[in-house]
Design a protein around this motif. Structure first.
Motif, PDB file in Angstrom:
ATOM      1  N   VAL A   1       0.865  -1.181   0.000  1.00 14.89           N
ATOM      2  CA  VAL A   1       0.000   0.000   0.000  1.00 14.89           C
ATOM      3  C   VAL A   1       0.902   1.232   0.000  1.00 14.89           C
ATOM      4  O   VAL A   1       1.588   1.500   0.984  1.00 14.89           O
ATOM      5  CB  VAL A   1      -0.917   0.004   1.244  1.00 14.89           C
ATOM      6  N   ALA A   2       0.891   1.961  -1.115  1.00 15.59           N
ATOM      7  CA  ALA A   2       1.689   3.182  -1.198  1.00 15.59           C
ATOM      8  C   ALA A   2       1.076   4.250  -0.306  1.00 15.59           C
ATOM      9  O   ALA A   2      -0.045   4.109   0.182  1.00 15.59           O
ATOM     10  CB  ALA A   2       1.757   3.668  -2.642  1.00 15.59           C
ATOM     11  N   GLU A   3       1.811   5.312  -0.113  1.00 15.56           N
ATOM     12  CA  GLU A   3       1.349   6.410   0.737  1.00 15.56           C
ATOM     13  C   GLU A   3      -0.074   6.826   0.344  1.00 15.56           C
ATOM     14  O   GLU A   3      -0.387   6.962  -0.838  1.00 15.56           O
ATOM     15  CB  GLU A   3       2.290   7.599   0.608  1.00 15.56           C
ATOM     16  N   GLY A   4      -0.924   7.009   1.352  1.00 13.90           N
ATOM     17  CA  GLY A   4      -2.312   7.375   1.091  1.00 13.90           C
ATOM     18  C   GLY A   4      -3.058   6.249   0.424  1.00 13.90           C
ATOM     19  O   GLY A   4      -3.947   6.470  -0.386  1.00 13.90           O
ATOM     20  N   GLY A   5      -2.717   5.020   0.769  1.00 15.93           N
ATOM     21  CA  GLY A   5      -3.126   3.820   0.076  1.00 15.93           C
ATOM     22  C   GLY A   5      -4.575   3.405   0.094  1.00 15.93           C
ATOM     23  O   GLY A   5      -4.883   2.270  -0.205  1.00 15.93           O
ATOM     24  N   GLY A   6      -5.482   4.254   0.424  1.00 13.99           N
ATOM     25  CA  GLY A   6      -6.881   3.919   0.315  1.00 13.99           C
ATOM     26  C   GLY A   6      -7.342   2.870   1.304  1.00 13.99           C
ATOM     27  O   GLY A   6      -6.831   2.790   2.426  1.00 13.99           O
ATOM     28  N   PRO A   7      -8.274   2.032   0.877  1.00 12.85           N
ATOM     29  CA  PRO A   7      -8.929   1.119   1.818  1.00 12.85           C
ATOM     30  C   PRO A   7      -8.029   0.048   2.416  1.00 12.85           C
ATOM     31  O   PRO A   7      -8.375  -0.547   3.428  1.00 12.85           O
ATOM     32  CB  PRO A   7     -10.030   0.483   0.972  1.00 12.85           C
ATOM     33  N   TRP A   8      -6.865  -0.204   1.853  1.00 12.81           N
ATOM     34  CA  TRP A   8      -5.990  -1.261   2.366  1.00 12.81           C
ATOM     35  C   TRP A   8      -4.956  -0.748   3.355  1.00 12.81           C
ATOM     36  O   TRP A   8      -4.184  -1.520   3.899  1.00 12.81           O
ATOM     37  CB  TRP A   8      -5.339  -2.016   1.210  1.00 12.81           C
TER      38      TRP A   8
ATOM     39  N   ALA B   1       4.336   4.169   3.767  1.00  9.57           N
ATOM     40  CA  ALA B   1       3.769   3.078   2.977  1.00  9.57           C
ATOM     41  C   ALA B   1       3.614   1.893   3.930  1.00  9.57           C
ATOM     42  O   ALA B   1       4.162   1.898   5.038  1.00  9.57           O
ATOM     43  CB  ALA B   1       4.677   2.726   1.811  1.00  9.57           C
ATOM     44  N   GLU B   2       2.889   0.903   3.497  1.00 11.47           N
ATOM     45  CA  GLU B   2       2.586  -0.237   4.362  1.00 11.47           C
ATOM     46  C   GLU B   2       2.532  -1.503   3.520  1.00 11.47           C
ATOM     47  O   GLU B   2       2.213  -1.453   2.339  1.00 11.47           O
ATOM     48  CB  GLU B   2       1.226   0.015   5.012  1.00 11.47           C
ATOM     49  N   PHE B   3       2.850  -2.628   4.150  1.00 17.77           N
ATOM     50  CA  PHE B   3       2.525  -3.893   3.497  1.00 17.77           C
ATOM     51  C   PHE B   3       1.746  -4.763   4.453  1.00 17.77           C
ATOM     52  O   PHE B   3       1.885  -4.657   5.666  1.00 17.77           O
ATOM     53  CB  PHE B   3       3.746  -4.606   2.888  1.00 17.77           C
ATOM     54  N   ARG B   4       0.897  -5.603   3.861  1.00 17.89           N
ATOM     55  CA  ARG B   4      -0.032  -6.430   4.619  1.00 17.89           C
ATOM     56  C   ARG B   4      -0.161  -7.798   3.960  1.00 17.89           C
ATOM     57  O   ARG B   4       0.154  -7.976   2.804  1.00 17.89           O
ATOM     58  CB  ARG B   4      -1.430  -5.794   4.603  1.00 17.89           C
TER      59      ARG B   4
ATOM     60  N   ARG C   1      11.635  -7.370   0.766  1.00 17.75           N
ATOM     61  CA  ARG C   1      12.589  -6.508   0.062  1.00 17.75           C
ATOM     62  C   ARG C   1      11.918  -5.765  -1.097  1.00 17.75           C
ATOM     63  O   ARG C   1      12.212  -4.585  -1.346  1.00 17.75           O
ATOM     64  CB  ARG C   1      13.788  -7.312  -0.440  1.00 17.75           C
ATOM     65  N   ALA C   2      11.038  -6.423  -1.813  1.00 14.03           N
ATOM     66  CA  ALA C   2      10.325  -5.774  -2.920  1.00 14.03           C
ATOM     67  C   ALA C   2       9.456  -4.628  -2.391  1.00 14.03           C
ATOM     68  O   ALA C   2       9.379  -3.562  -3.018  1.00 14.03           O
ATOM     69  CB  ALA C   2       9.471  -6.796  -3.676  1.00 14.03           C
ATOM     70  N   CYS C   3       8.837  -4.817  -1.235  1.00 19.66           N
ATOM     71  CA  CYS C   3       8.034  -3.747  -0.637  1.00 19.66           C
ATOM     72  C   CYS C   3       8.919  -2.581  -0.206  1.00 19.66           C
ATOM     73  O   CYS C   3       8.547  -1.412  -0.380  1.00 19.66           O
ATOM     74  CB  CYS C   3       7.234  -4.278   0.551  1.00 19.66           C
ATOM     75  N   VAL C   4      10.090  -2.883   0.330  1.00 21.55           N
ATOM     76  CA  VAL C   4      11.034  -1.831   0.722  1.00 21.55           C
ATOM     77  C   VAL C   4      11.428  -1.010  -0.508  1.00 21.55           C
ATOM     78  O   VAL C   4      11.408   0.228  -0.478  1.00 21.55           O
ATOM     79  CB  VAL C   4      12.276  -2.423   1.421  1.00 21.55           C
ATOM     80  N   GLU C   5      11.759  -1.689  -1.601  1.00 15.92           N
ATOM     81  CA  GLU C   5      12.138  -0.989  -2.835  1.00 15.92           C
ATOM     82  C   GLU C   5      11.009  -0.093  -3.323  1.00 15.92           C
ATOM     83  O   GLU C   5      11.241   1.053  -3.710  1.00 15.92           O
ATOM     84  CB  GLU C   5      12.502  -1.995  -3.923  1.00 15.92           C
ATOM     85  N   ARG C   6       9.794  -0.611  -3.296  1.00 15.02           N
ATOM     86  CA  ARG C   6       8.655   0.180  -3.758  1.00 15.02           C
ATOM     87  C   ARG C   6       8.417   1.391  -2.866  1.00 15.02           C
ATOM     88  O   ARG C   6       8.145   2.487  -3.343  1.00 15.02           O
ATOM     89  CB  ARG C   6       7.405  -0.689  -3.857  1.00 15.02           C
ATOM     90  N   ALA C   7       8.502   1.193  -1.572  1.00 16.94           N
ATOM     91  CA  ALA C   7       8.284   2.306  -0.640  1.00 16.94           C
ATOM     92  C   ALA C   7       9.334   3.393  -0.842  1.00 16.94           C
ATOM     93  O   ALA C   7       9.009   4.585  -0.835  1.00 16.94           O
ATOM     94  CB  ALA C   7       8.301   1.802   0.797  1.00 16.94           C
ATOM     95  N   ARG C   8      10.577   2.998  -1.028  1.00 22.19           N
ATOM     96  CA  ARG C   8      11.653   3.980  -1.242  1.00 22.19           C
ATOM     97  C   ARG C   8      11.440   4.774  -2.527  1.00 22.19           C
ATOM     98  O   ARG C   8      11.905   5.905  -2.650  1.00 22.19           O
ATOM     99  CB  ARG C   8      13.002   3.281  -1.265  1.00 22.19           C
ATOM    100  N   ALA C   9      10.761   4.187  -3.489  1.00 22.56           N
ATOM    101  CA  ALA C   9      10.519   4.855  -4.768  1.00 22.56           C
ATOM    102  C   ALA C   9       9.320   5.812  -4.720  1.00 22.56           C
ATOM    103  O   ALA C   9       9.139   6.598  -5.648  1.00 22.56           O
ATOM    104  CB  ALA C   9      10.292   3.803  -5.864  1.00 22.56           C
ATOM    105  N   VAL C  10       8.537   5.755  -3.664  1.00 26.32           N
ATOM    106  CA  VAL C  10       7.367   6.635  -3.543  1.00 26.32           C
ATOM    107  C   VAL C  10       7.821   8.002  -3.050  1.00 26.32           C
ATOM    108  O   VAL C  10       8.396   8.123  -1.965  1.00 26.32           O
ATOM    109  CB  VAL C  10       6.323   6.043  -2.563  1.00 26.32           C
ATOM    110  N   GLU C  11       7.583   9.017  -3.861  1.00 28.43           N
ATOM    111  CA  GLU C  11       7.986  10.372  -3.480  1.00 28.43           C
ATOM    112  C   GLU C  11       7.297  10.788  -2.184  1.00 28.43           C
ATOM    113  O   GLU C  11       6.089  10.602  -2.022  1.00 28.43           O
ATOM    114  CB  GLU C  11       7.632  11.355  -4.589  1.00 28.43           C
TER     115      GLU C  11
END
Length: 167
Positions: free
Chosen positions: A71-78, A87-90, A109-119
């Protein structure tokens, strides 16, 4: 075991639904077993994929052996725990036969990479059950820190531990 992490495909929704459901049931993570209402959410991969990013771990044979919802920043219902700038992962789950082979860590690790890429994203957060000791070891090895002040109870008697990784 060679593991590939990628976005879930529609034809894999059912396979991931069962991997996730069986992981949570088999590990005793659902307070009401097969009748637990959370099982409906765990199995609804199509909805999760439409409203967040769902990643799968697949083996060399392209069989789904695990998955996670990012779930990226402001990730809605999740977004259950994330605040502004987070960011969050669930719903991280790995099939029993694929455990201890790197799939869970690769998904994190994939979630970490994605979170780091979110401005504007300053940290990645997660919740997990106290009993999930193997997961705790992965999180701590990757630099996540326990944040007990954010622990919460989705149901009376079910306390979720929280972890944060600062960027």
């Amino acid at each position: 075991m060679d593991i590939t992490i990628r976005a879930v495909r529609p034809e894999e929704h059912q396979a991931l639904a069962e991997v996730t459901a069986q992981a949570y049931l088999g590990d005793g993570l659902l307070a009401f077993g097969e009748s637990d209402e959370y099982l409906i959410e765990l199995r609804d991969v199509a909805r999760r994929a439409a409203e967040a990013e769902v990643l799968v771990a697949v083996g060399e044979d392209e069989r789904v052996v695990g998955g996670v919802t990012f779930v990226a920043e402001g990730g809605g219902p999740w977004a259950g725990l994330a605040r502004d700038g987070e960011a969050e992962f669930r719903m991280l789950a790995v099939a029993r036969e694929a455990r201890r082979r790197g799939a869970g860590e690769a998904l994190v690790r994939a979630c970490v990479e994605r979170a780091r890429a979110v401005e504007g994203c300053a940290r990645l957060v997660l919740s997990c059950r106290q009993s999930m000791r193997a997961a705790h070891r992965i999180y701590e090895r990757l630099g996540f820190v326990r944040t007990p002040e954010r622990d919460w109870q989705p149901l009376p008697g079910v306390t979720l531990f929280t972890y944060t990784l600062e960027f």
